[in-house]
Design an enzyme around this catalytic site. Sequence first.
Site, PDB file in Angstrom:
ATOM      1  N   THR A 184       0.736  -1.074  -0.184  1.00  0.00           N
ATOM      2  CA  THR A 184      -0.056   0.015  -0.226  1.00  0.00           C
ATOM      3  C   THR A 184       0.854   1.343   0.074  1.00  0.00           C
ATOM      4  O   THR A 184       2.011   1.133   0.765  1.00  0.00           O
ATOM      5  CB  THR A 184      -0.829   0.087   1.275  1.00  0.00           C
ATOM      6  OG1 THR A 184      -1.540  -1.002   1.186  1.00  0.00           O
ATOM      7  CG2 THR A 184      -1.818   1.058   1.287  1.00  0.00           C
TER       8      THR A 184
ATOM      9  N   SER B 220      -6.406   0.220  -2.366  1.00  0.00           N
ATOM     10  CA  SER B 220      -7.141  -0.899  -3.115  1.00  0.00           C
ATOM     11  C   SER B 220      -6.763  -1.266  -4.559  1.00  0.00           C
ATOM     12  O   SER B 220      -6.590  -2.055  -5.084  1.00  0.00           O
ATOM     13  CB  SER B 220      -8.615  -0.711  -3.099  1.00  0.00           C
ATOM     14  OG  SER B 220      -9.158  -0.525  -1.991  1.00  0.00           O
TER      15      SER B 220
ATOM     16  N   GLY C  98       3.004  -3.098   8.369  1.00  0.00           N
ATOM     17  CA  GLY C  98       3.146  -3.733   9.291  1.00  0.00           C
ATOM     18  C   GLY C  98       4.526  -4.181   9.927  1.00  0.00           C
ATOM     19  O   GLY C  98       5.152  -4.581   8.806  1.00  0.00           O
TER      20      GLY C  98
ATOM     21  N   ARG D   6     -27.240 -12.950  33.487  1.00  0.00           N
ATOM     22  CA  ARG D   6     -28.030 -11.855  34.184  1.00  0.00           C
ATOM     23  C   ARG D   6     -29.635 -11.991  34.263  1.00  0.00           C
ATOM     24  O   ARG D   6     -30.015 -12.355  33.242  1.00  0.00           O
ATOM     25  CB  ARG D   6     -27.645 -10.764  33.007  1.00  0.00           C
ATOM     26  CG  ARG D   6     -28.084  -9.271  33.153  1.00  0.00           C
ATOM     27  CD  ARG D   6     -27.445  -8.743  34.285  1.00  0.00           C
ATOM     28  NE  ARG D   6     -27.645  -7.368  34.437  1.00  0.00           N
ATOM     29  CZ  ARG D   6     -26.784  -6.472  35.535  1.00  0.00           C
ATOM     30  NH1 ARG D   6     -26.106  -7.334  36.249  1.00  0.00           N
ATOM     31  NH2 ARG D   6     -27.338  -5.527  35.463  1.00  0.00           N
TER      32      ARG D   6
ATOM     33  N   GLN E 264     -33.942 -10.319  23.336  1.00  0.00           N
ATOM     34  CA  GLN E 264     -32.469 -10.831  23.357  1.00  0.00           C
ATOM     35  C   GLN E 264     -32.141 -11.761  22.568  1.00  0.00           C
ATOM     36  O   GLN E 264     -31.134 -11.958  21.905  1.00  0.00           O
ATOM     37  CB  GLN E 264     -32.032 -11.096  24.910  1.00  0.00           C
ATOM     38  CG  GLN E 264     -30.627 -11.172  25.185  1.00  0.00           C
ATOM     39  CD  GLN E 264     -30.037  -9.704  25.474  1.00  0.00           C
ATOM     40  OE1 GLN E 264     -30.355  -8.689  25.107  1.00  0.00           O
ATOM     41  NE2 GLN E 264     -28.796  -9.710  26.135  1.00  0.00           N
TER      42      GLN E 264
ATOM     43  N   GLY F  73     -24.331  -2.217  30.481  1.00  0.00           N
ATOM     44  CA  GLY F  73     -23.137  -1.481  30.904  1.00  0.00           C
ATOM     45  C   GLY F  73     -22.164  -2.147  31.240  1.00  0.00           C
ATOM     46  O   GLY F  73     -20.837  -1.858  30.973  1.00  0.00           O
TER      47      GLY F  73
ATOM     48  N   GLU G  36      -6.103  -6.739   3.582  1.00  0.00           N
ATOM     49  CA  GLU G  36      -6.261  -7.851   2.674  1.00  0.00           C
ATOM     50  C   GLU G  36      -7.180  -7.622   1.667  1.00  0.00           C
ATOM     51  O   GLU G  36      -8.102  -8.805   1.533  1.00  0.00           O
ATOM     52  CB  GLU G  36      -6.256  -9.092   3.746  1.00  0.00           C
ATOM     53  CG  GLU G  36      -5.132  -9.427   4.324  1.00  0.00           C
ATOM     54  CD  GLU G  36      -4.211  -9.998   3.699  1.00  0.00           C
ATOM     55  OE1 GLU G  36      -4.177 -10.406   2.408  1.00  0.00           O
ATOM     56  OE2 GLU G  36      -3.100  -9.958   4.222  1.00  0.00           O
TER      57      GLU G  36
ATOM     58  N   ASP H 224     -10.326  -4.580   0.584  1.00  0.00           N
ATOM     59  CA  ASP H 224     -11.488  -3.834   1.343  1.00  0.00           C
ATOM     60  C   ASP H 224     -12.589  -4.830   0.948  1.00  0.00           C
ATOM     61  O   ASP H 224     -13.056  -5.159  -0.382  1.00  0.00           O
ATOM     62  CB  ASP H 224     -11.466  -2.502   0.554  1.00  0.00           C
ATOM     63  CG  ASP H 224     -12.852  -1.736   0.740  1.00  0.00           C
ATOM     64  OD1 ASP H 224     -12.984  -1.147   2.104  1.00  0.00           O
ATOM     65  OD2 ASP H 224     -13.784  -1.885   0.097  1.00  0.00           O
TER      66      ASP H 224
HETATM   67  C1  FAD Z   1      -3.751  -1.398  10.434  1.00  0.00           C
HETATM   68  C2  FAD Z   1      -3.647  -1.566   9.141  1.00  0.00           C
HETATM   69  C3  FAD Z   1      -2.417  -2.355   8.713  1.00  0.00           C
HETATM   70  C4  FAD Z   1      -2.262  -2.472   7.366  1.00  0.00           C
HETATM   71  N1  FAD Z   1      -1.063  -3.582   6.987  1.00  0.00           N
HETATM   72  C5  FAD Z   1      -0.787  -3.291   5.811  1.00  0.00           C
HETATM   73  C6  FAD Z   1       0.898  -3.929   5.427  1.00  0.00           C
HETATM   74  O1  FAD Z   1       1.361  -4.495   6.319  1.00  0.00           O
HETATM   75  N2  FAD Z   1       0.869  -3.776   4.099  1.00  0.00           N
HETATM   76  C7  FAD Z   1       0.308  -3.136   3.190  1.00  0.00           C
HETATM   77  O2  FAD Z   1       0.741  -3.327   2.146  1.00  0.00           O
HETATM   78  N3  FAD Z   1      -0.840  -2.502   3.676  1.00  0.00           N
HETATM   79  C8  FAD Z   1      -1.117  -2.584   4.682  1.00  0.00           C
HETATM   80  N4  FAD Z   1      -2.494  -1.955   5.231  1.00  0.00           N
HETATM   81  C9  FAD Z   1      -3.131  -1.166   4.214  1.00  0.00           C
HETATM   82  C10 FAD Z   1      -4.397  -1.973   3.778  1.00  0.00           C
HETATM   83  O3  FAD Z   1      -4.105  -3.043   3.066  1.00  0.00           O
HETATM   84  C11 FAD Z   1      -5.394  -0.981   2.937  1.00  0.00           C
HETATM   85  O4  FAD Z   1      -5.811  -0.011   3.857  1.00  0.00           O
HETATM   86  C12 FAD Z   1      -6.603  -1.454   2.296  1.00  0.00           C
HETATM   87  O5  FAD Z   1      -5.943  -2.163   1.111  1.00  0.00           O
HETATM   88  C13 FAD Z   1      -7.397  -0.286   1.483  1.00  0.00           C
HETATM   89  O6  FAD Z   1      -6.912   0.610   0.865  1.00  0.00           O
HETATM   90  P1  FAD Z   1      -7.132   2.096   1.385  1.00  0.00           P
HETATM   91  O7  FAD Z   1      -7.028   2.043   2.498  1.00  0.00           O
HETATM   92  O8  FAD Z   1      -6.133   2.798   0.397  1.00  0.00           O
HETATM   93  O9  FAD Z   1      -8.664   2.319   1.008  1.00  0.00           O
HETATM   94  P2  FAD Z   1      -9.473   2.888  -0.457  1.00  0.00           P
HETATM   95  O10 FAD Z   1      -8.741   1.972  -1.345  1.00  0.00           O
HETATM   96  O11 FAD Z   1      -9.003   4.212  -0.500  1.00  0.00           O
HETATM   97  O12 FAD Z   1     -10.947   2.742  -0.146  1.00  0.00           O
HETATM   98  C14 FAD Z   1     -11.478   3.708   0.774  1.00  0.00           C
HETATM   99  C15 FAD Z   1     -13.066   3.456   0.609  1.00  0.00           C
HETATM  100  O13 FAD Z   1     -13.506   3.531  -0.700  1.00  0.00           O
HETATM  101  C16 FAD Z   1     -14.102   2.339  -1.209  1.00  0.00           C
HETATM  102  N5  FAD Z   1     -13.633   2.042  -2.553  1.00  0.00           N
HETATM  103  C17 FAD Z   1     -12.565   2.020  -2.942  1.00  0.00           C
HETATM  104  N6  FAD Z   1     -12.300   1.474  -4.421  1.00  0.00           N
HETATM  105  C18 FAD Z   1     -13.616   1.329  -4.488  1.00  0.00           C
HETATM  106  C19 FAD Z   1     -14.500   0.752  -5.735  1.00  0.00           C
HETATM  107  N7  FAD Z   1     -13.905   0.409  -6.748  1.00  0.00           N
HETATM  108  N8  FAD Z   1     -15.905   0.618  -5.518  1.00  0.00           N
HETATM  109  C20 FAD Z   1     -16.427   0.977  -4.465  1.00  0.00           C
HETATM  110  N9  FAD Z   1     -15.810   1.592  -3.371  1.00  0.00           N
HETATM  111  C21 FAD Z   1     -14.440   1.635  -3.021  1.00  0.00           C
HETATM  112  C22 FAD Z   1     -13.708   1.550  -0.429  1.00  0.00           C
HETATM  113  O14 FAD Z   1     -14.933   0.700  -0.081  1.00  0.00           O
HETATM  114  C23 FAD Z   1     -13.293   2.258   0.859  1.00  0.00           C
HETATM  115  O15 FAD Z   1     -14.608   2.146   1.768  1.00  0.00           O
HETATM  116  C24 FAD Z   1      -2.978  -1.826   6.374  1.00  0.00           C
HETATM  117  C25 FAD Z   1      -3.907  -0.818   6.654  1.00  0.00           C
HETATM  118  C26 FAD Z   1      -4.075  -0.710   8.246  1.00  0.00           C
HETATM  119  C27 FAD Z   1      -5.085   0.234   8.387  1.00  0.00           C
END
Ligand code: FAD
Length: 692
Positions: free
Chosen positions: A184, A190, A223, A363, A382, A450, A473, A475
Amino acid sequence: MSSATTPNTKELNNHVDDEQPTTRRIRHLSLHLNPPSTHNNQIELGACSSRAKVDVNAGQLSSYLRGKHRDVQERVFAYFNSRPDLQTPIEILKDDYRELCMRQLVGLVREAGIRPLGYVVEDPVKYFAIIEAVGSVDMSLGIKLGVQYSLWGGSVLNLGTKKHRDKYFEGIDNLEYLGCFAMTELHHGSNVQGIQTIATFDPVTDEFIITTPNDGAIKWWIGNAAVHGKFATVFAKLMLPEHDKNALSDMGVHAFIVPIRDLKTHKTLPGVEINDCGHKVGLNGVDNGALRFRDVRIPRENLLNRFGDVSRDGKYTSPLPTINKRFAATLGELVGGRVGLAYSSVGVLKIAATIAIRYSLLRQQFGPPKQPEISILDYQSQQHKLMPMLASTYAFHFATVHLIEKYAQMKKTHDEQLVADVHALSAGLKSYVTSYTAKSLSICREACGGHGYAAVNRFGSLRNDHDIFQTFEGDNTVLLQQVAGDLLKQYQEKFRGGTIAATWSYLRESMNTYLSQPNPVTARWEGEDHLRDPKFQLDAFRYRTSRLLQSAAVRLRKHTKTLGSFGAWNRCLNHLLTLAESHIETVILENFIEAIKRCPDANSRAALKLVCDLYALNLIWSDIGTYRNVDYVAPNKAKAIHKLADYLSFQVKNIAKELVDAFDLPDHVTRAPIGKQSPGEAYAEYTQFVGF
Ligand SMILES: Cc1cc2nc3c(=O)[nH]c(=O)nc-3n(C[C@H](O)[C@H](O)[C@H](O)COP(=O)(O)OP(=O)(O)OC[C@H]3O[C@@H](n4cnc5c(N)ncnc54)[C@H](O)[C@@H]3O)c2cc1C
């Protein structure tokens, strides 16, 4: 009418076209009066069909649920139970948490002797069992382990060749070579093909030069990068100098091993700039960092060259003909991380459901006048919150076990159909299950009132740590679109005559049923035996998917003419996401039904059947508008489904204790005072925790 002479739905549909109107009317009337009670693939209902409480033994059910690698999970649990100093306290600062998480990982590998890397390729089912157990102990630890072994280790083993395995395997496995997976970037998550980091081949020195061309290309969220990593698998566009021209050719995204810190001194290496992504909403035991490369030189052999290689004289070779095929093969090899997340997410759901249900049994609030108070799980509301959730947990358990087995088979055979199937199934299950778990964690918190808000009772950390499972992994919204895309591809290319991958094969038959319109007679059947017949349930799920698929295809065709394919896809996007979810629900139900058939113990089978019926009918009821709109279900039947789903919730509530006990999670793993196995201890431990 005896069952032997009862026509099934398919036969009914086949005959419909040939009949005279009077004959049809008589047949409809006779069916209406005598609805069939059994079907070919009906599961024996056993004790379930009666209104008596199902007699279930948690131990027996548990031995059916336990995977063949339960022993290694027990080793993980026992190790952390024996090391209270390695357990994550409720309050801990980010930097301390990162160090603790590192010590937990080192203890697991070097002291408890659990060495995961070999299993990543050779026994993935065992590897996923380890990941699930470790994640149950602490989700940050599970993710840190996943970064080291699935992402960094997995990329070296799956994208590299023998020379990489020989050089790095031992160091990765024993944690000397802690590593990162740097895909990323600040501007691209994505859309991996949009990444901008470049790796330019220098034929003079026989090296690649890794460069971050602008701030948008800084590797972000990586990471293990902020503190512990020594290496990173860096994804970059491979640029090759063209012969006799002063130009570079873009060969597409490739993966490179880039050392980022000195092995001995741990100092950041020249040309590498590392910054900390800082405090996060959750998973603060993992040190996520940002990386910038200023013309960092690495030897040519550091290209992970399984799908594309560069020779000493700068010639490119690949077993795959196009950039797109190479990209797909590269990402395809990384699907294991997604499989692990889906499986671990079910583990988290099991913990949350266990705590919430045990507490809801214990409870007591209110009750009939002048009588003792009743347990909050006796309230229908519930039950409505928690019992379909418990049913879904069981359903997801079997579906994700099926997924990891399929994945292991794929790793052995490399069969093309299986690769495609696992790719779509992992995308679908990862997104569906993690979204469901994320929502359920809030429901569990609220269901415990609570006391659910006290950090010691775990929902806060579970919710915060798990939340990002929906994003990394892949979105979830993006992954579901891949599932919809695959369904449409199957529909367009292979539906008439060609082979359809196993997971989708049901569509051929159900599409025929769908195209022949709902049967007005079966639409009215409302008997319990019929509603609890797996054939009815599966037909209903399949019908809905077929209908969504057919209508999506028609709409896409229509809109493509005016909007082009990208615009048409966007115009139909919500429809496509619903289609993908409907398909995944169908696959989950199919797996649940098959798992019940395989269960050797009759009482466990009856309990699972009850749970499965609740899972299926609750989902049909949740989408009753769709079924009513097309008269698949008549008003009387809709009402009967609702009534039965509520009744099944009540029945499942009666065995809820045994059902959560069967998850076999020791108290030192659930770690919530209100979720103690022995209800007598719950309040005692909780008051003690507060200082009484
Ligand atoms: C805690 C954490 C650990 C991570 N670890 C790693 C790591 O070790 N190595 C690494 O490489 N990455 C890592 N990542 C990155 C992670 O893989 C990306 O955050 C993820 O792939 C999503 O990409 P983005 O954050 O750019 O979201 P975006 O792609 O910008 O998405 C943002 C929003 O837009 C929407 N969206 C995007 N494209 C579309 C579409 N085509 N159609 C409809 N909706 C869309 C999505 O649904 C989402 O709601 C990590 C992220 C976090 C937060």
